[in-house]
Design a protein around this motif. Structure first.
Motif, short mmCIF file in Angstrom:
data_model
loop_
_atom_site.label_atom_id
_atom_site.label_comp_id
_atom_site.label_asym_id
_atom_site.label_seq_id
_atom_site.Cartn_x
_atom_site.Cartn_y
_atom_site.Cartn_z
N LEU A 139 0.85 -1.21 0.00
CA LEU A 139 0.00 0.00 0.00
C LEU A 139 0.88 1.25 0.00
CD1 LEU A 139 -2.75 -0.86 2.66
CD2 LEU A 139 -2.79 -1.23 0.20
N ILE A 140 2.04 1.14 0.72
CA ILE A 140 2.90 2.32 0.84
C ILE A 140 3.75 2.48 -0.41
CG2 ILE A 140 4.71 3.39 2.26
CD1 ILE A 140 3.68 1.44 4.53
N SER A 141 4.44 1.36 -0.84
CA SER A 141 5.41 1.53 -1.92
C SER A 141 4.76 1.52 -3.30
CB SER A 141 6.47 0.43 -1.84
OG SER A 141 5.83 -0.82 -1.87
N GLU A 142 3.74 0.62 -3.53
CA GLU A 142 3.17 0.53 -4.89
C GLU A 142 2.03 1.51 -5.08
OE1 GLU A 142 2.09 -3.47 -5.96
OE2 GLU A 142 3.91 -4.26 -5.03
N LEU A 143 1.10 1.56 -4.11
CA LEU A 143 -0.09 2.40 -4.31
C LEU A 143 0.11 3.81 -3.75
CD1 LEU A 143 -2.89 -0.20 -3.50
CD2 LEU A 143 -1.84 0.33 -5.68
N GLN A 144 1.27 4.03 -3.08
CA GLN A 144 1.62 5.37 -2.56
C GLN A 144 0.49 5.98 -1.73
OE1 GLN A 144 4.60 6.99 -3.06
NE2 GLN A 144 5.42 5.24 -4.14
N GLU A 145 -0.10 5.19 -0.84
CA GLU A 145 -1.23 5.73 -0.08
C GLU A 145 -0.75 6.47 1.17
OE1 GLU A 145 -4.20 2.76 0.68
OE2 GLU A 145 -4.76 2.64 -1.42
N GLY A 209 3.85 3.29 15.27
CA GLY A 209 2.52 3.19 14.67
C GLY A 209 2.63 3.43 13.17
N PHE A 210 1.48 3.67 12.53
CA PHE A 210 1.51 3.81 11.07
C PHE A 210 2.33 4.99 10.54
CE2 PHE A 210 -2.09 0.78 11.06
CZ PHE A 210 -1.50 -0.13 10.20
N PRO A 211 2.29 6.19 11.18
CA PRO A 211 3.12 7.29 10.64
C PRO A 211 4.60 6.90 10.58
CG PRO A 211 1.58 8.11 12.30
CD PRO A 211 1.45 6.62 12.31
N GLU A 212 5.10 6.25 11.67
CA GLU A 212 6.53 5.84 11.70
C GLU A 212 6.81 4.79 10.62
OE1 GLU A 212 5.48 7.38 15.73
OE2 GLU A 212 4.53 5.98 14.33
N ILE A 213 5.83 3.86 10.46
CA ILE A 213 6.04 2.78 9.48
C ILE A 213 6.13 3.36 8.07
CG2 ILE A 213 4.90 0.83 8.35
CD1 ILE A 213 3.82 0.08 11.11
N ILE A 214 5.22 4.29 7.75
CA ILE A 214 5.22 4.87 6.39
C ILE A 214 6.56 5.55 6.13
CG2 ILE A 214 4.16 6.65 4.92
CD1 ILE A 214 1.49 5.96 6.19
N GLU A 215 7.03 6.27 7.16
CA GLU A 215 8.30 7.00 6.99
C GLU A 215 9.46 6.00 6.79
OE1 GLU A 215 11.03 9.82 9.71
OE2 GLU A 215 8.87 9.97 10.01
N MET A 216 9.51 4.96 7.62
CA MET A 216 10.64 4.03 7.52
C MET A 216 10.58 3.21 6.23
SD MET A 216 10.87 2.88 11.49
CE MET A 216 12.45 2.11 11.65
N GLU A 217 9.35 2.84 5.78
CA GLU A 217 9.21 2.11 4.52
C GLU A 217 9.71 2.97 3.36
OE1 GLU A 217 7.97 -0.52 2.63
OE2 GLU A 217 7.82 -1.92 4.28
N ARG A 218 9.30 4.25 3.37
CA ARG A 218 9.66 5.14 2.25
C ARG A 218 11.16 5.40 2.23
NH1 ARG A 218 4.28 8.59 1.96
NH2 ARG A 218 3.12 7.02 0.78
N ASN A 219 11.81 5.39 3.43
CA ASN A 219 13.25 5.67 3.47
C ASN A 219 14.08 4.39 3.46
OD1 ASN A 219 12.59 8.32 3.60
ND2 ASN A 219 12.60 8.40 5.84
N ASP A 220 13.42 3.27 3.04
CA ASP A 220 14.14 1.99 2.91
C ASP A 220 14.80 1.52 4.19
OD1 ASP A 220 13.64 0.79 0.66
OD2 ASP A 220 15.36 1.52 -0.50
N LYS A 221 14.13 1.77 5.34
CA LYS A 221 14.73 1.30 6.60
C LYS A 221 13.99 0.05 7.06
CE LYS A 221 16.24 5.84 8.23
NZ LYS A 221 15.98 6.88 9.26
N ARG A 222 13.81 -0.91 6.13
CA ARG A 222 12.99 -2.08 6.47
C ARG A 222 13.65 -2.97 7.51
NH1 ARG A 222 11.23 -3.01 0.26
NH2 ARG A 222 9.22 -1.97 0.36
N MET A 223 14.97 -3.08 7.45
CA MET A 223 15.68 -3.94 8.42
C MET A 223 15.49 -3.38 9.83
SD MET A 223 16.65 -6.74 7.56
CE MET A 223 17.21 -7.59 9.00
N GLU A 224 15.62 -2.04 9.95
CA GLU A 224 15.42 -1.40 11.27
C GLU A 224 14.01 -1.66 11.77
OE1 GLU A 224 16.47 2.81 11.81
OE2 GLU A 224 17.93 2.49 10.18
N LEU A 225 13.07 -1.54 10.85
CA LEU A 225 11.66 -1.74 11.19
C LEU A 225 11.46 -3.16 11.74
CD1 LEU A 225 9.02 -0.23 11.08
CD2 LEU A 225 8.67 -1.01 8.75
N HIS A 226 12.09 -4.13 11.06
CA HIS A 226 11.99 -5.54 11.50
C HIS A 226 12.61 -5.70 12.89
CE1 HIS A 226 12.79 -9.77 11.95
NE2 HIS A 226 14.06 -9.66 11.63
#
Length: 715
Positions: A139-145, A209-226
């Motif tokens: 939803l974040i990366s492909e549909l840019q919601e 929460g979701f605001p932090e997730i959207i930010e980390m997904e968009r900045n490619d910090k997926r490992m940190e998120l995990h």
């Protein structure tokens, strides 16, 4: 394993490709069972080669792991089930063994037809659902919601799932409110591929929460998120907190799946998960191990199962001796010396008479309810061994296949020497025949797929007389069509001859049968009912078994093309029987009844029914015309078209027979850009102009004579 309070038995169920097996890999890594590296796409639970090649789960696989929650160690026995509609039988059987179902839904696709089916299978078995919404990263990366749109979309998915749950639990007294919600913590969100997840409790704990997730997904910090909010912790916490343990679940589930005496010692032992009680074990799966032979996996409701015990298997004579007891870890089986106590899922060898659905116990007891499969076999293929020397081995293998998978029917035609296997769809049969060739090394030839038809009465017949060959016995029978509600109730297992008579009468009246008729039900065969309307006829009681045998023969091979008859109500109005037993034996009664049933069916305008499928195609709007043309060109009809995101969705129905080879045609018509799925939708009457041609085709294939009985004039 010794402490039922800390045990959770769960299944993961979802539509095909929504990420069940990848999620299971995450949970295993989180529990320290496999190394945690990179993206989770190891598919540890797809142990067979063909599963790895096709990228889908075919067999349900079991694994046990531990998880610490609120300072207690919990044992989680998990079953990863297939999502493809052809393997729905594995899902139904897995639900009998577990108390909780983790339903996985793809955030982009939402609740799909197969999601609805697996939720229904879980609720029918009294299994409590919780929801995990997967692929939120798309939803974040492909549909840019943004946060608002995303929240709305996720709330819609939760709403759809709750609507399903509410619709199926409204009339159930034993369930409070099983709808899922974010506030209660019974919904989690995340990405199984990138291994992060969140739920209301985890947001409070980690502050993410979701605001932090959207930010980390968009900045490619997926490992940190995990690392900060690992998916396995979120999901396993939810399992430990919200799914019932066996002590809480069994008192509710036993009355649903067992019809024995409610106040017996056995019932108390099962409801209390008593590991010192009698052994009661329900087999839900049979698999083959090249070294150990057959392994029966299932749920142990009471007692402790140990090596060397002698146990009864329902429906067979004598006892079987347990050779070893263990638990499954994916493809590996760990043997245990001390036995497995009540409340666990165990893997047992030595139960040679058991099939999927057997009740195994240390005392003779009422067996569990049979496991009701939602769809019935609709496609048949003939299988022949290429060399005659392999024939005995092939027959043995086919019997083994039927034992492992009850949704498959195997028929051996003595006259033509053909072996027919019927299954849920093309893929189902393809997988089975491939496994016969690969695992058993038997080269086989398969015929073209054949579709299974049905026959059904369309109106009320007159009273028809059937006379025995010696002219001394006469039976008077009429036929009328049953309403769809009653047929559905029989298919769902809500009406059967195993039930107490009073319950059966009420269930039939609820489905719309008249009060007087429901009191005279003598026999149910498939979805056909025999009513005994006779009054005080001498010797009828002793002859009834033969009448039923004649009736079953007549209904298994209908008068038009020897296809099974469905949805007919037969009334026996009167009978004249010979005084002397010798003159009313099987050779007299069976042909008389069979003849009467066939003539009554013909008088009731019997017609051929063909199996149909619901079809759903998702396709870019440019290819919409050619995709809907594919359905209409197959004698199908399009019921609905609507926009969903950037895709058009086409929904409709089409006959199974015309859908053979659909996959290659739809790919070429839409340049490979369509995704679709089909689900069996029962049977409908074949249109009149095709009836005669189709009946003759089937009669020719079966080697029957090509003229219909003279009285068939409805075409």
């Amino acid at each position: 394993m010794e402490d039922p309070e800390q045990i959770r038995n769960i299944a993961i169920a979802a539509h095909v490709d929504h990420g069940k097996t990848t999620l299971t890999d995450n949970l295993l890594a989180g529990a320290g069972m496999i190394a945690d590296e990179g993206e989770a796409t190891r598919l540890m639970m797809d142990t067979e080669e063909d599963e790895q090649e096709r990228g889908i789960t075919i067999d349900a696989a079991n694994v046990s792991m531990t998880h610490e929650y609120e300072e207690d160690n919990h044992l989680i026995n998990l079953i990863d089930t297939p999502g493809h509609v052809d393997f729905g039988g594995d899902v139904t059987r897995a639900m009998r063994a577990v108390d909780g179902a983790l339903v996985v839904v793809d955030a982009v696709e939402g609740a799909m037809p197969q999601t609805e089916t697996v939720v229904r299978q879980a609720l029918r078995e009294g299994v409590k659902p919780a929801l995990f919404i997967n692929k939120v990263d798309r939803l974040i990366s492909e549909l840019q919601e943004g946060p608002q749109e995303m929240q709305q979309r996720l709330m819609d998915v939760i709403g759809d799932v709750n609507e399903l749950i509410r619709g199926m639990t409204e009339n159930r007294d034993d369930i409070d409110d099983w709808t899922v919600s974010v506030e209660d913590g019974t919904v989690a969100f995340g990405s199984a591929l990138y291994k992060w997840g969140v739920s209301a409790p985890s947001m409070q704990r980690t502050g993410i929460g979701f605001p932090e997730i959207i930010e980390m997904e968009r900045n490619d910090k997926r490992m940190e998120l995990h690392e900060q909010t690992p998916l396995s912790d979120v999901v396993l916490d939810m399992v430990a907190e919200h799914f019932p343990n066996p002590l809480a679940a069994q008192p509710r589930r036993i009355p649903r799946v067992w019809r024995g005496e409610a106040d017996s010692d056995l019932a108390r032992q099962m409801e209390g998960v008593d590991d010192d009680g009698e052994v009661v074990f329900m087999v839900t799966d049979i698999s083959m191990d090249p070294h150990a032979g057959e392994i029966a996996t299932g749920r142990l409701f009471s007692g402790t199962i140990k090596q060397g015990q002698e146990l009864y298997v329902s429906g067979t004579v004598g006892k079987n001796r347990v050779q070893s007891v263990g638990i499954f870890m994916g493809g590996e089986r760990e043997e245990l010396d001390r036995g497995v106590p009540a409340g666990n899922i165990a893997a047992v060898t030595g139960l040679r008479d058991a099939i999927a659905g057997s009740t195994v116990s240390s005392v003779e007891m009422t067996p569990f309810e049979s496991i009701e499969h939602i769809s019935e076999p609709v496609i048949t293929k003939s299988v022949e061994a290429q060399s005659m020397d392999d024939l005995p081995k092939l027959i043995e293998t086919l019997q083994q296949v039927a034992k492992e998978d009850p949704t498959i029917r195997v028929e051996i035609n003595e006259d033509t020497g053909e072996h027919l296997i019927s299954g849920q769809g093309e893929l189902h049969l393809e997988v089975i025949t491939q496994r016969i060739q690969k695992n058993q090394g038997i080269p086989v030839q398969t015929g073209e797929p054949i579709v299974v038809f049905r026959e059904s009465a369309q109106s009320n017949s007159r009273e028809v007389e059937g006379v025995s060959p010696n002219r001394h016995n006469k039976f008077y029978i009429t036929v009328e069509p049953l309403s769809n509600d009653i047929v559905d109730a029989i298919k769902r297992g809500e009406v059967s001859m195993d039930m107490p008579e009073l319950e059966r009468r009420e269930a039939l009246q609820d489905a719309g049968m008249g009060k007087d008729t429901s009191q005279e039900v003598e026999h149910i065969h498939g979805t056909n009912i025999l009513i005994d309307d006779t009054k005080g006829i001498q010797h009828l009681n002793e002859t009834m078994e033969l009448v039923i045998e004649g009736l079953e023969e007549a209904l298994d091979d209908g008068p038009l093309a020897n296809e099974p008859v469905q949805g007919s109500l037969l009334r026996l109005h009167d009978a004249k029987l010979h005084e002397d037993t010798i003159h009313r034996g099987p050779a007299q009664v069976i042909p008389a009844v069979r003849d009467a049933v066939h003539r009554a069916l013909i008088d009731a305008d019997i017609k051929l029914l063909e199996p149909i499928q619901d079809v759903r195609i998702d396709v870019p709007s440019a290819h919409m015309g050619s995709a809907s043309g594919e359905i209409q060109g197959r004698r199908g009809r399009v019921d609905d078209m609507f926009q969903e995101g950037d895709l058009m969705v086409i929904e409709g129905i089409a006959p199974v027979e015309e859908m053979i080879g659909f996959s290659s045609d739809i790919r070429s018509a839409t340049e490979g850009r369509a995704s679709w799925n089909t689900e069996n939708a029962g049977f409908r009457v074949l249109s009149d102009n095709l009836q005669r041609e189709k009946i003759m085709g089937i009669r020719e294939r079966k080697g029957m004579k090509l003229e219909l009985p003279a009285s068939v004039d409805q075409f």
